[in-house]
Design a protein around this motif. Sequence first.
Motif, short mmCIF file in Angstrom:
data_model
loop_
_atom_site.label_atom_id
_atom_site.label_comp_id
_atom_site.label_asym_id
_atom_site.label_seq_id
_atom_site.Cartn_x
_atom_site.Cartn_y
_atom_site.Cartn_z
N PHE A 1 18.28 -20.71 33.06
CA PHE A 1 17.49 -21.52 32.13
C PHE A 1 16.45 -22.34 32.90
CE2 PHE A 1 16.72 -25.60 30.06
CZ PHE A 1 16.28 -25.21 28.81
N THR B 1 17.83 -22.96 24.56
CA THR B 1 17.43 -21.76 25.29
C THR B 1 16.76 -20.76 24.36
OG1 THR B 1 19.34 -22.10 26.74
CG2 THR B 1 18.24 -19.97 26.86
N LEU C 1 15.24 -16.59 30.31
CA LEU C 1 15.81 -17.37 29.22
C LEU C 1 16.78 -16.55 28.37
CD1 LEU C 1 12.56 -19.29 28.25
CD2 LEU C 1 14.64 -20.33 29.16
#
Length: 226
Positions: free
Chosen positions: A176, A72, A132
């Motif tokens: 994500f 991530t 994110l």
Amino acid sequence: MHSLTILDWIALAVFAACWVGYATLVDRHPALRARSVIAAMDEHRRRWLQTTVTRDNRIMDTQIIGNLMNSTSFLANTAIFILGGLVAMMGSPDLGARVFGALPFATPPDAAAWEMKIALLLLIFVRAFFELTWALRQFNYCSIVIGGISHEPADPTRPVHAEMAAKVANRAARHFNTGLRAYYFGLAALAWILHPLALVVASLFVLQELYRREFRSVVRDALQER
């Protein structure tokens, strides 16, 4: 050299319909979402975190969370670099006209059209960055919840905290996935610089690939096996 045409607006509408329509259906329609690879992974993450109460040594669990955070973080950092490049491109319409004017089938943009096309990319990758980084924070929260699960077998809060960790991890994974989806559509939006029809083709291609990977892939079938 010209500003945005009717074809540009049509292409932009197709792009928006593909992205917003797909996200709305997959994320907001429970029956459709239940058949996706995302839902399958939600269940696997839940099963994984439920087993943490059976382990006194949770190094493996923290390593898994660390791997999720690393991937991530990589995409979030990459989004920053992309945004920096796009800001630089925003102020260089003459360079864009020269570069893309030399490409076959590319339409050399004027300053206003160039700025709108780069602005679209900026909005997409700003969205990706926020999604994110929020996913990264939630994975961090999940690691803290895991660390707080009691080692005492008789503690009644153990399964409750494990379920809490699973919910946080699944929520992080959803953000994500949203950020990653923005990357896909960011690549489609890049085609708009070449030609409006390229944007339409790229948007439909990304839509087809997302559907195939989330609903028709071998991985999805394997994850749903009992």
